[in-house]
Design an enzyme around this catalytic site. Structure first.
Site, mmCIF file in Angstrom:
data_model
loop_
_atom_site.group_PDB
_atom_site.id
_atom_site.type_symbol
_atom_site.label_atom_id
_atom_site.label_comp_id
_atom_site.label_asym_id
_atom_site.label_seq_id
_atom_site.Cartn_x
_atom_site.Cartn_y
_atom_site.Cartn_z
ATOM 1 N N CYS A 134 0.909 -1.129 0.000
ATOM 2 C CA CYS A 134 0.000 0.000 0.000
ATOM 3 C C CYS A 134 0.959 1.190 0.000
ATOM 4 C CB CYS A 134 -0.837 -0.024 1.263
ATOM 5 S SG CYS A 134 -2.013 1.312 1.339
ATOM 6 N N LEU A 154 -7.864 9.114 -4.329
ATOM 7 C CA LEU A 154 -7.189 9.910 -5.360
ATOM 8 C C LEU A 154 -7.609 11.344 -5.044
ATOM 9 C CD1 LEU A 154 -7.562 8.983 -9.109
ATOM 10 C CD2 LEU A 154 -7.284 11.311 -8.368
ATOM 11 N N HIS A 186 3.628 7.322 8.199
ATOM 12 C CA HIS A 186 3.022 7.095 6.875
ATOM 13 C C HIS A 186 1.737 7.863 6.674
ATOM 14 C CE1 HIS A 186 -0.146 4.731 8.647
ATOM 15 N NE2 HIS A 186 -0.552 4.245 7.508
ATOM 16 N N SER A 210 -1.761 9.880 9.057
ATOM 17 C CA SER A 210 -2.138 10.542 10.294
ATOM 18 C C SER A 210 -2.502 9.540 11.387
ATOM 19 C CB SER A 210 -3.257 11.531 10.034
ATOM 20 O OG SER A 210 -4.022 11.161 8.940
#
Lengths: 477, 145
Positions: free
Chosen positions: A98, A204, A400, A402
């Protein structure tokens, strides 16, 4: 906070040996007082569990986005000796590689007049959500090439430019991939999903550069104030999930075979150099390559939409960088003054190599590796760079994202998807998803504030801020 | 009858607190029912709502222990559902030792009908447990989403 945890520095804490039985090294995590308020005991327990694994070096680490996951905590980092250490899918997760990438455009905020239309076109171009199918029709052989070639395969198929590859971790294709260790079932899941965004926390996002902290670095990355950029966050889809599921089963057996005692079955592991360990690594690397190809294909779709709608040349939309945040890698690090090869697991953590790292393209050599930290829907995202400090203290790793603080059950009770959508719309942020439930689940309030998380890594010196991006439009899976 | 079945399916599990993922608790009178209810819970989480259908699938599997058996059973349902685009609403389960035979029933996935769910990436071993409370079997399991 669990008893016995010691503060070592303003942002650094230690979980002493003995917090859970069998710990081989202390745990260590980075957190501010503010973030400590939401630290879960379960996450600390998982950090301590990792410290019991054979061959772990120095510390079981966690970044300031630490939270309760399964196996490793999310935000967890651990390095293992190649000779007597282990590899575990619990330190990578179901969604292998991911990751996130950020793409620039030559556009400025003022150019974005038809934002709703743009979002709609992107939503139609990129297959999104549960059950979405790819527009690619991959043959068995093509999938095989994708598993070894990663983003390089995608570029050869016409989905992008050679220069994109230099701007990906591992140049978009991890060595050691073994498609033979990827089962027929995993391939069956992967075939129809290449080039799909997926669901859950994947997104996105159209963003604007709102703040620049380090002008020279921002320049090296091709960024300027007010610039429109696109962030893509997704992983290896069902293929990676199936690889994790199946190898977890094999490694469960291996754990017993090699006499390894573990506090959590999700940490099932095998010696790195054992047949089971090697098979998992080969399958995981192949899945990681699938994910890099996937993000490359999606980026191509995005470039096409921008190109057509704004009449801008494809090659003027450059990739700043692509990072993986669920992966295990063979890397060289200096441990107690000695350079050694180790297997670094990062589960919800990002590689943050400092200046001079061999994997970096020319323009980032003196800066350090770009690190991309996505915010949650409605909150800022950040670009940082890796540091020498990270090389020394965290095996070249940083946060990576929050990190969640509110469960999905609570999130749904707190606000409906419709309400979240409306409040974001009032701030000028358009959200598009297949259904509103997906929005409530991932609303901004369910995450730790992203600015506080990056403030901690910046203050602790394990990466340094370059720029802040604000969301303008989001497509959620 | 249809509605009742559906209601039962919806009420048979509860979501427990978990920050990042989905953690559920399932309660049933027998081990077979527990597996069946867990399958329905997984489908309800993935697709928002489930309703009866006449498509059938048969699965058989062995595992080392009961925990591995439930993990593998749910992983297999996840796999079939995703690759065949099927949404299962029922599972008739037979268990002998660590061997399982199940007949699944369901309907084809429809984008319009099954859009209320969340993508489940995998069935976690972390905190996966099957226990007894009074006359019931209790399952707790975390789905990675």
């Amino acid at each position: 906070m669990l008893p016995g945890i010691k503060r070592l520095a303003p942002f650094e804490w230690e979980v002493p040996i003995g917090t859970v039985p069998g710990m081989r090294v202390p745990g260590r995590f980075f957190l501010s007082d503010e973030l400590a308020k939401t630290l879960e005991d379960g996450a600390v327990q998982q950090l301590a569990n990792v410290a019991t694994m054979p061959g772990i070096i120095k510390n079981s680490l966690a970044m300031p986005d630490i939270h309760w996951g399964y196996g490793f905590p999310i935000g967890g980092v651990a390095a293992f000796s190649i000779e007597d250490g282990v590899i575990s899918p619990g330190g990578v997760g179901f969604d292998i590689n991911c990751g996130v990438r950020i793409l620039t455009t030559p556009l400025q905020e003022k150019d974005l007049k038809k934002k709703r239309e743009l979002i709609e076109r992107l939503f139609n171009a990129v297959p999104t959500g549960v059950g979405a199918k790819s527009t690619l029709r991959l043959s068995y052989k093509e999938l095989e090439s994708m598993l070894t070639g990663g983003a390089r395969w995608a570029v050869r198929q016409g989905f992008g430019m050679e220069s994109d590859l230099l701007h990906c971790e591992e140049q978009g294709a991890m060595g050691g991939a073994d498609p033979g260790a990827v089962s027929a079932k995993a391939r069956q899941r992967g075939m129809p999903q290449s080039g799909t965004l997926g669901a859950g926390n994947h997104f996105l996002e159209i963003q604007a550069v709102r703040e620049i902290f380090h002008e020279k670095a921002a320049g090296s990355c091709g960024l300027f104030p007010g610039q429109i950029c696109i962030m893509i966050h997704c992983g290896s889809r069902g293929l990676g999930h199936q690889v994790c599921t199946e190898h977890l089963r094999v490694l469960e057996g291996a754990t017993k075979k090699y006499g390894i005692i573990l506090p959590d079955r999700q940490l099932a592991c095998a010696p790195i150099l054992s047949p089971e360990g090697k098979a998992y690594f080969g399958a995981m690397a192949a899945s990681a390559n699938y994910a890099w190809a996937n993000r490359q294909v999606i980026m191509h779709m995005v470039r096409q939409v921008f190109s057509e709608m704004f009449d801008i040349p494809y090659e003027e939309m450059t990739l700043v960088y692509d990072v993986a945040h669920n992966v295990a890698k063979m890397e060289e690090h200096i441990v107690d003054g000695r350079r050694m090869k180790v297997c670094v697991h990062r589960k919800g953590a990002t590689r943050a190599f400092g200046p001079g790292a061999p994997d970096l393209p020319r323009e980032y050599v003196s800066l350090g590796q770009p690190v991309i930290i996505p915010g949650s829907m409605g909150t800022s995202s950040f670009l940082l760079h890796g540091t020498q400090e990270a090389m020394v203290r965290t095996f070249g790793s940083t946060c990576h994202g929050s990190g969640r603080i509110m469960s999905r059950t609570k999130a749904k009770k707190a606000l409906s998807g419709q309400e979240v959508k409306e409040s974001l719309a009032a701030e000028g942020i358009i959200v598009r998803a297949p259904h509103d439930g997906a929005i409530a689940d991932e609303a901004p309030g369910v995450y730790k504030p992203s600015d506080e998380v990056v403030r901690v890594v910046d203050s602790a010196g394990i990466s340094r801020l370059i720029a802040r991006f604000v969301p303008l439009g989001v497509i959620k899976g | 009858m249809r509605l009742r079945k559906n209601l039962i399916a919806l009420m048979s599990f509860e979501e427990l607190e978990h920050t990042a993922d989905i953690r559920i608790r399932v309660e049933a009178a027998t081990l077979e029912e527990l597996f069946s209810e867990a399958a329905q819970a997984l489908m309800t989480i993935m697709y928002g709502s489930i309703s009866p259908g006449n498509i059938r699938r048969h699965v058989e599997m062995d595992a080392d222990d009961i925990i591995s058996l439930i993990q593998e059973f749910l992983s297999e349902i996840l796999f079939i559902s995703e690759v065949e685009d099927l949404v299962f609403s029922g599972a008739e389960v037979r268990i002998a030792g660590n061997n399982l035979i199940a007949d699944l029933t369901g309907e084809p996935f429809s984008k319009m009908k099954h859009l209320g769910g969340r993508e489940v990436k995998g069935i976690s071993y972390s905190d996966l447990s099957i226990g007894r409370e009074r006359d019931s079997y209790i399952l707790e399991v975390i789905f990675d989403v």
